[in-house]
Design a protein around this motif. Structure first.
Motif, mmCIF file in Angstrom:
data_model
loop_
_atom_site.group_PDB
_atom_site.id
_atom_site.type_symbol
_atom_site.label_atom_id
_atom_site.label_comp_id
_atom_site.label_asym_id
_atom_site.label_seq_id
_atom_site.Cartn_x
_atom_site.Cartn_y
_atom_site.Cartn_z
ATOM 1 N N LYS A 22 0.843 -1.208 0.000
ATOM 2 C CA LYS A 22 0.000 0.000 0.000
ATOM 3 C C LYS A 22 0.878 1.258 0.000
ATOM 4 O O LYS A 22 0.677 2.165 -0.806
ATOM 5 C CB LYS A 22 -0.893 -0.003 1.248
ATOM 6 N N ASN A 23 1.852 1.286 0.903
ATOM 7 C CA ASN A 23 2.622 2.526 1.078
ATOM 8 C C ASN A 23 3.611 2.783 -0.044
ATOM 9 O O ASN A 23 4.252 3.827 -0.089
ATOM 10 C CB ASN A 23 3.328 2.524 2.441
ATOM 11 N N ARG A 121 0.202 15.120 13.501
ATOM 12 C CA ARG A 121 0.937 14.761 12.280
ATOM 13 C C ARG A 121 1.066 16.014 11.417
ATOM 14 O O ARG A 121 0.357 16.186 10.428
ATOM 15 C CB ARG A 121 0.224 13.627 11.523
ATOM 16 N N PRO A 122 1.974 16.919 11.817
ATOM 17 C CA PRO A 122 2.087 18.172 11.077
ATOM 18 C C PRO A 122 2.658 17.977 9.669
ATOM 19 O O PRO A 122 3.179 16.905 9.361
ATOM 20 C CB PRO A 122 3.053 18.999 11.943
ATOM 21 N N ASP A 124 4.725 20.538 8.405
ATOM 22 C CA ASP A 124 5.668 21.657 8.321
ATOM 23 C C ASP A 124 6.860 21.366 7.408
ATOM 24 O O ASP A 124 7.295 22.227 6.638
ATOM 25 C CB ASP A 124 6.151 22.049 9.731
ATOM 26 N N MET A 125 7.384 20.122 7.455
ATOM 27 C CA MET A 125 8.563 19.814 6.610
ATOM 28 C C MET A 125 8.182 19.835 5.123
ATOM 29 O O MET A 125 8.975 20.229 4.276
ATOM 30 C CB MET A 125 9.098 18.423 6.954
ATOM 31 N N SER A 164 11.469 12.092 7.462
ATOM 32 C CA SER A 164 10.032 11.858 7.239
ATOM 33 C C SER A 164 9.810 11.164 5.893
ATOM 34 O O SER A 164 10.330 11.606 4.855
ATOM 35 C CB SER A 164 9.296 13.210 7.247
ATOM 36 N N VAL A 165 9.025 10.103 5.921
ATOM 37 C CA VAL A 165 8.730 9.352 4.696
ATOM 38 C C VAL A 165 7.943 10.237 3.727
ATOM 39 O O VAL A 165 8.316 10.421 2.562
ATOM 40 C CB VAL A 165 7.924 8.070 5.040
ATOM 41 N N GLY A 166 6.839 10.818 4.234
ATOM 42 C CA GLY A 166 5.968 11.617 3.366
ATOM 43 C C GLY A 166 6.685 12.845 2.811
ATOM 44 O O GLY A 166 6.537 13.170 1.624
ATOM 45 N N ASP A 308 5.092 0.693 12.165
ATOM 46 C CA ASP A 308 3.860 0.061 11.676
ATOM 47 C C ASP A 308 3.714 -1.374 12.178
ATOM 48 O O ASP A 308 2.618 -1.942 12.100
ATOM 49 C CB ASP A 308 3.827 0.066 10.133
ATOM 50 N N ILE A 330 8.403 7.087 16.897
ATOM 51 C CA ILE A 330 8.043 7.806 15.657
ATOM 52 C C ILE A 330 6.798 8.653 15.866
ATOM 53 O O ILE A 330 6.769 9.831 15.492
ATOM 54 C CB ILE A 330 7.803 6.818 14.485
ATOM 55 N N ARG A 374 -3.044 -0.234 11.887
ATOM 56 C CA ARG A 374 -2.189 -1.325 12.403
ATOM 57 C C ARG A 374 -2.642 -1.764 13.796
ATOM 58 O O ARG A 374 -2.505 -2.923 14.157
ATOM 59 C CB ARG A 374 -0.721 -0.894 12.419
HETATM 60 C C1 EPZ Z 1 4.395 7.007 6.540
HETATM 61 O O1 EPZ Z 1 3.635 8.036 7.158
HETATM 62 C C2 EPZ Z 1 3.487 5.801 6.433
HETATM 63 N N1 EPZ Z 1 2.315 6.160 5.645
HETATM 64 C C3 EPZ Z 1 3.054 5.356 7.819
HETATM 65 O O2 EPZ Z 1 2.295 4.164 7.690
HETATM 66 C C4 EPZ Z 1 4.304 5.050 8.651
HETATM 67 O O3 EPZ Z 1 3.900 4.761 9.967
HETATM 68 C C5 EPZ Z 1 5.242 6.264 8.664
HETATM 69 O O4 EPZ Z 1 5.557 6.679 7.302
HETATM 70 C C6 EPZ Z 1 6.561 6.006 9.372
HETATM 71 O O5 EPZ Z 1 7.208 4.913 8.786
HETATM 72 C C7 EPZ Z 1 2.363 6.061 4.328
HETATM 73 O O6 EPZ Z 1 3.368 5.736 3.720
HETATM 74 C C8 EPZ Z 1 1.100 6.355 3.603
HETATM 75 P P1 EPZ Z 1 6.453 10.459 8.513
HETATM 76 P P2 EPZ Z 1 4.133 9.548 7.136
HETATM 77 O O7 EPZ Z 1 6.287 11.715 7.747
HETATM 78 O O8 EPZ Z 1 4.788 9.824 5.843
HETATM 79 C C9 EPZ Z 1 6.638 13.787 11.972
HETATM 80 C C10 EPZ Z 1 0.404 2.788 7.873
HETATM 81 O O9 EPZ Z 1 -0.037 2.210 8.877
HETATM 82 N N2 EPZ Z 1 6.482 14.820 10.926
HETATM 83 O O10 EPZ Z 1 7.711 9.663 8.321
HETATM 84 O O11 EPZ Z 1 3.008 10.386 7.562
HETATM 85 C C11 EPZ Z 1 5.355 12.984 12.166
HETATM 86 O O12 EPZ Z 1 4.430 13.663 12.943
HETATM 87 C C12 EPZ Z 1 0.886 4.218 7.977
HETATM 88 O O13 EPZ Z 1 0.464 2.250 6.759
HETATM 89 C C13 EPZ Z 1 6.578 16.143 11.269
HETATM 90 O O14 EPZ Z 1 6.773 16.500 12.446
HETATM 91 O O15 EPZ Z 1 5.219 9.491 8.306
HETATM 92 C C14 EPZ Z 1 5.888 11.715 12.792
HETATM 93 O O16 EPZ Z 1 6.057 11.914 14.159
HETATM 94 C C15 EPZ Z 1 0.551 4.839 9.295
HETATM 95 N N3 EPZ Z 1 6.439 17.085 10.283
HETATM 96 C C16 EPZ Z 1 7.255 11.552 12.117
HETATM 97 O O17 EPZ Z 1 7.591 12.833 11.578
HETATM 98 C C17 EPZ Z 1 6.239 16.746 8.991
HETATM 99 O O18 EPZ Z 1 6.138 17.660 8.135
HETATM 100 C C18 EPZ Z 1 7.285 10.509 11.001
HETATM 101 O O19 EPZ Z 1 6.276 10.807 10.055
HETATM 102 C C19 EPZ Z 1 6.147 15.398 8.642
HETATM 103 C C20 EPZ Z 1 6.281 14.430 9.634
#
Ligand code: EPZ
Length: 419
Positions: A22-23, A121-122, A124-125, A164-166, A308, A330, A374
């Motif tokens: 999915k991801n 889940r901000p 900002d980045m 950050s992944v996203g 996850d 995380i 999850r």
């Molecule tokens: C991805 O989410 C996955 N989602 C999540 O899987 C996974 O848990 C996560 O990466 C960590 O591996 C998808 O791929 C669709 P992050 P994402 O940005 O991209 C903080 C599932 O169950 N952050 O790496 O949202 C954030 O708040 C899902 O399939 C900021 O502070 O995760 C978190 O604490 C759930 N500012 C940390 O970074 C930002 O601008 C990691 O988030 C962006 C993130």
């Protein structure tokens, strides 16, 4: 509202083919927007989040069709650069359309994304990176309006405060057709990032360093369509391994990406399960009772233990012999499943980011509610090992990530119904 009803205590055994990721599918579907031609994505799981991505693509003027785990996306025409709030709220990945639409058109209007509630889940980045690449961003009653005055985003040197992944995906999507070079320092190293980059390279993008902490992208004026096979889902893999190990069973899982699953299986092995890997297969044999994991299980960005998989492994360890300790690093609110596990008889103490799990002899069935994807899958793991009937409501969360979960469990001999 549908429920999953599980009659627990049956040992799961058999062979299962793993679904596509999915991801990984989600960012690749978004990336197809940049090609301006037809892309054929194979091994796409049929899930509600995937259908949401498809609805967003269609709302932007692309054509996305889906059949038999293949998505065919034609992005020749884009008729709008605005995504409605309703569609944005359907999932977290809606935010990465921002990078792709900006990269292709120089403008876009979005709003805050939805997705699992795992704490704040901000974005900002994401926003700061888009600004560095030339976007002016205004917020107006919840709408996020982005515009590049010159009409074309440009490359930039971006250092992420956290991998950050996203945000890494958003920057890649914006940078592949930008003017000049983009360097992402402290980029996420998750396998899904590598899959996105492999797809984009097949479409003609110039990207290197994915899988490491510094990704370099040289913007190309034009990409082209391609056919691509999505990688296997490493979290669904962890889910089925957890279910089978919690019931003392045996599993052959096929179509697996073995190396991507290593951070999870290296911990699962410490519970006493025998795990062998061969090509794209994992074979698991679990003893009558799992052992607690001696070392603290710390969730970390890849290649650390995946956040996850935290709820999944915890749900198997609640009946292990001894005490296991989890540390969630995380997300700040990713222990919401523990209330349900305690209702089923588990002994778990949560203190901030730490959860102490003292293994109990057995769980009993209960009525529980899934509050995130999850965590909900963790309840399936627990329900399968519990004595008696477990009814799980809130299963739309589970349907976001698992393709026909009840069919897969039944195929392995579990008793589960969707009612
Ligand atoms: C991805 O989410 C996955 N989602 C999540 O899987 C996974 O848990 C996560 O990466 C960590 O591996 C998808 O791929 C669709 P992050 P994402 O940005 O991209 C903080 C599932 O169950 N952050 O790496 O949202 C954030 O708040 C899902 O399939 C900021 O502070 O995760 C978190 O604490 C759930 N500012 C940390 O970074 C930002 O601008 C990691 O988030 C962006 C993130």
């Amino acid at each position: 509202m549908q429920k999953l009803v599980i009659n627990g205590g049956k040992t799961l055994r058999g062979e299962l083919k793993l679904q596509g990721s999915k991801n990984s599918s989600l960012p690749i579907m978004v990336a197809s927007l940049l090609c301006g031609e037809e892309c054929v994505l194979k091994n796409c799981p049929e899930l509600t989040d995937i259908y949401s991505a498809s609805r967003i693509l269609n709302s932007l003027g692309c054509r996305c069709r889906f059949s038999e785990n293949t998505a065919v996306i034609n992005s020749q025409n884009i008729s709008t650069t605005e995504i409605s709030e309703k569609l944005m709220l359907e999932m977290r990945s809606s935010i990465i359309f921002m990078g792709a639409v900006l990269g292709r058109t120089g403008e876009c209007t979005v709003s805050m994304p939805g997705g699992c509630e795992l704490g704040s889940r901000p974005i900002d980045m994401h926003l700061s990176a888009m600004r560095k690449m030339g976007a002016e961003i205004k917020e107006d009653y919840g709408r996020i309006i982005c515009r590049v005055p010159s009409g074309r985003v440009h490359g930039a040197r971006i250092s992420l405060p956290f991998p950050s992944v996203g945000a890494t995906e958003n920057i890649i999507l914006c940078a592949v057709t930008a003017d000049g070079e983009t360097v992402i320092n402290n980029s996420a190293r998750e396998p899904e990032i590598c899959d996105l980059c492999s797809f984009l390279r097949k479409c003609g993008a110039d990207i290197s360093g994915d899988g490491e902490s510094r990704i370099v992208i040289n913007g190309r004026k034009k990409l082209h369509g391609c056919e691509y096979r999505i990688m296997p889902d490493r979290i669904a893999c962890a889910s089925y391994l957890s279910m089978v190990s919690a019931t003392g069973g045996e599993l052959i899982l096929t179509d697996v990406g073995v190396s991507e699953t290593e951070p999870f299986i290296s911990v699962l092995e410490q519970t006493g399960c025998s795990i062998y890997t061969y090509d794209d297969r994992i074979y698991l044999r679990s003893g009558s009772r799992l052992r607690a994991v001696r070392d603290r299980i710390r969730t970390m960005p890849h290649p650390g233990f995946p956040t996850d998989a935290q709820a999944l492994l915890m749900s198997a360890l609640v009946t292990a012999d001894g005490t296991s300790v989890f540390e969630e690093n995380i997300f700040d609110c990713r222990y919401r499943h523990t209330d349900a596990l305690v209702k089923m008889g588990a002994d778990i103490q949560v203190l901030g980011k730490v959860a102490v799990v003292k293994g109990v002899a057995k769980l009993h069935g209960a009525n529980v509610e899934a509050t995130d994807l999850r965590g909900g899958a963790g309840m399936v793991v627990a329900g399968l090992s519990a004595e008696g009937i477990t009814e799980i409501s809130g299963i739309s969360h589970i349907d976001r990530g698992y393709e026909k979960i009840e069919e897969a469990v039944r195929h392995l001999g579990g008793e589960i119904q969707r009612v």
